[in-house]
Design an enzyme around this catalytic site. Structure first.
Site, short mmCIF file in Angstrom:
data_model
loop_
_atom_site.label_atom_id
_atom_site.label_comp_id
_atom_site.label_asym_id
_atom_site.label_seq_id
_atom_site.Cartn_x
_atom_site.Cartn_y
_atom_site.Cartn_z
N ARG A 39 0.84 -1.21 0.00
CA ARG A 39 0.00 0.00 0.00
C ARG A 39 0.87 1.25 0.00
O ARG A 39 0.55 2.26 -0.63
CB ARG A 39 -0.95 0.00 1.22
CG ARG A 39 -1.64 1.34 1.45
CD ARG A 39 -2.85 1.26 2.37
NE ARG A 39 -2.67 0.39 3.51
CZ ARG A 39 -1.90 0.64 4.58
NH1 ARG A 39 -1.22 1.77 4.65
NH2 ARG A 39 -1.80 -0.22 5.55
N TYR A 83 -18.01 17.30 -13.07
CA TYR A 83 -18.33 15.88 -13.27
C TYR A 83 -19.30 15.40 -12.18
O TYR A 83 -19.11 15.72 -10.99
CB TYR A 83 -17.03 15.07 -13.23
CG TYR A 83 -17.25 13.58 -13.31
CD1 TYR A 83 -17.61 12.96 -14.51
CD2 TYR A 83 -17.09 12.78 -12.19
CE1 TYR A 83 -17.82 11.60 -14.57
CE2 TYR A 83 -17.30 11.41 -12.24
CZ TYR A 83 -17.66 10.83 -13.45
OH TYR A 83 -17.87 9.47 -13.50
N ASP A 140 -9.09 19.11 -13.03
CA ASP A 140 -9.42 17.79 -13.57
C ASP A 140 -9.12 17.86 -15.06
O ASP A 140 -9.84 18.51 -15.82
CB ASP A 140 -10.90 17.47 -13.29
CG ASP A 140 -11.31 16.09 -13.79
OD1 ASP A 140 -10.66 15.58 -14.72
OD2 ASP A 140 -12.28 15.52 -13.26
N LYS A 199 -10.24 6.94 -18.68
CA LYS A 199 -10.60 7.50 -19.98
C LYS A 199 -9.40 7.45 -20.93
O LYS A 199 -8.89 6.39 -21.18
CB LYS A 199 -11.13 8.92 -19.78
CG LYS A 199 -12.12 9.05 -18.60
CD LYS A 199 -13.44 8.31 -18.79
CE LYS A 199 -14.26 8.15 -17.51
NZ LYS A 199 -14.54 9.40 -16.81
C1 LIG Z 1 -14.90 9.66 -15.47
C2 LIG Z 1 -14.52 10.95 -14.90
C3 LIG Z 1 -14.19 11.08 -13.53
C4 LIG Z 1 -14.30 9.92 -12.56
O1 LIG Z 1 -13.36 8.92 -12.82
P1 LIG Z 1 -13.58 7.37 -12.49
O2 LIG Z 1 -12.35 6.73 -13.00
O3 LIG Z 1 -14.84 6.94 -13.19
O4 LIG Z 1 -13.74 7.25 -11.00
C5 LIG Z 1 -13.80 12.32 -13.08
N1 LIG Z 1 -13.73 13.40 -13.90
C6 LIG Z 1 -14.05 13.32 -15.20
C7 LIG Z 1 -13.95 14.54 -16.06
C8 LIG Z 1 -14.45 12.10 -15.76
O5 LIG Z 1 -14.78 12.04 -17.06
#
Ligand SMILES: *Cc1c(COP(=O)(O)O)cnc(C)c1O
Length: 387
Positions: free
Chosen positions: A46, A98, A170, A195
């Site tokens: 961890r 988001y 983000d 993504k």
């Molecule tokens: C998908 C997404 C998240 C969350 O990520 P996960 O891997 O699904 O937990 C956060 N911000 C944006 C812009 C996203 O598209």
């Protein structure tokens, strides 16, 4: 070193312990200490693992930061970053943040007495007006989902610095290939590596990069203390995906531009949202602060029946939540990502019942256009017949 080279050699892809051409999956929960007086680099899985470490260094290099952290999901990364704050603190967050981030802030973080103001971050004056004596950070997501509104990263970072606030970005939609917020003054960058960075719809992962060491130390305490680390197999998959990030985005972005321009001329499409279109209100700012427009676009076919008929008729894109993969993904914000939002608020933000989001993959772009063309024709015929 240019970005394409950095992807492969920025953090050496070679395993320093064996010379292996791909960082091995060190599937170990604990590490033998050869000498109690001289502890090794790794002690417990961890707290640290060489496979995870390689990914964390790779993303730090790509974003131009000092420390990287791999989390079990994008939400684990985002919630981990918000753990930097304490009871009584106040944060400023985009109103079209988001959905998972919105849920975390309003349903979980609010219980800890951390307040959040949701504002239109594309308007610096709105951010400025929301700053209070206890404000600690400005959170940005640009371009936003699903109407791709663009926030000025340098201007927000300047404002934040003037008030001694952290700027947190983000960067999921554009990745460090197209946009590097730390270079524009931000302090922390977050990714859902589920993504574009992972890129293959086969792993859920999150990444964080801090600009300076001190913030890095604070975040390490949170990552190790809360324990939402990314498993080593998933670290390996993300590194595997990362190597082709530029090649994938080059193709998908080129296709997205072509599809957006084509949709923009289509008689059954009322509106197209893509920052690459000169008419998009964020177009110029995007050109200034990012080197590409990315592979996500949205378009409005007017009503729910048209949208439903189009979803029934398309053959190539998968119909799903998520984005940023080798295959094109079509999603329906009104019933997927924004289903929980009151209808009135949805409509106010352009998230109508006719809005469709397309994340463009690596299929031949002419095949994608032909598929959308036949689906739009079927949808239009069906809706006319029903009238
Ligand atoms: C998908 C997404 C998240 C969350 O990520 P996960 O891997 O699904 O937990 C956060 N911000 C944006 C812009 C996203 O598209």
């Amino acid at each position: 070193m240019n970005f394409a080279t950095k992807l492969l050699h920025g953090r050496s892809g070679i395993d320093p312990f064996t010379g292996a051409s791909s960082i091995p999956i060190y599937q170990a929960s604990t590490f033998h200490q050869f000498d109690l007086d001289q502890p090794g680099v790794y002690d417990y899985g961890r707290s640290g693992n060489p496979t995870r470490h390689a990914l964390e260094e790779a993303i730090a290099v790509l974003e131009g930061g000092s420390r990287g952290f791999a989390f079990a999901s994008g939400m684990a990364a985002i919630s981990g970053v918000f753990m930097l704050f304490s009871t009584g603190d106040h944060l400023i967050v985009p109103e079209d943040v988001y959905g998972g981030t919105y849920r975390f802030l309003t349903k979980i973080l609010s219980r800890l007495g951390i307040e959040v103001s949701f504002v239109d971050t594309t308007r610096i004056s709105q951010i400025e007006a929301a700053i209070r004596p206890n404000t600690k950070a400005i959170f940005i997501e640009t371009p936003s989902n699903p109407t791709l509104k663009v926030t000025d990263l340098a201007a927000v970072s300047r404002l934040a610095k003037a008030h001694q606030l952290l700027t947190i970005v983000d960067n999921t939609f554009l990745t460090p290939y197209y946009q590097r917020p730390l270079e524009l003054g931000a302090d922390i960058v977050i990714h859902s590596a589920t993504k574009f960075i992972g890129g293959h719809s086969d792993v859920v992962a999150g990444l964080v990069v801090t600009k300076d060491e001190e913030l890095g130390n604070q975040l390490y305490l949170i990552q190790n203390g809360m324990g939402a680390v990314l498993g080593v197999q998933d670290c390996w998959l993300v590194m595997r995906g990362l190597k082709t990030l530029k090649s994938r985005l080059d193709v998908s972005t080129h296709s997205a531009g072509k599809i957006a321009a084509w949709l923009d001329r289509h008689p059954h499409v009322q509106r197209v949202y893509y920052t690459g279109l000169a008419a998009h209100e964020g177009h110029e700012l995007q050109e200034r602060q990012a080197s590409g427009h990315g592979a996500v676009l949205s378009f409005d076919v007017g009503n729910r029946d048209m949208a439903k008929a189009l979803f029934d008729a398309v053959r190539l894109p998968i119909v799903a939540v998520s984005l940023g993969a080798v295959e094109s993904i079509l999603s329906y914000p009104a019933m997927m990502s924004h289903a929980a939002m009151p209808a009135e608020e949805r409509l106010e933000r352009g998230i109508t019942d006719g809005l469709i989001r397309l994340s463009v993959g690596l299929e031949d772009v002419d095949d994608l256009i032909a598929d959308l063309e036949q689906a739009l024709a079927i949808a239009a015929a069906k809706c006319l017949a029903n009238r």
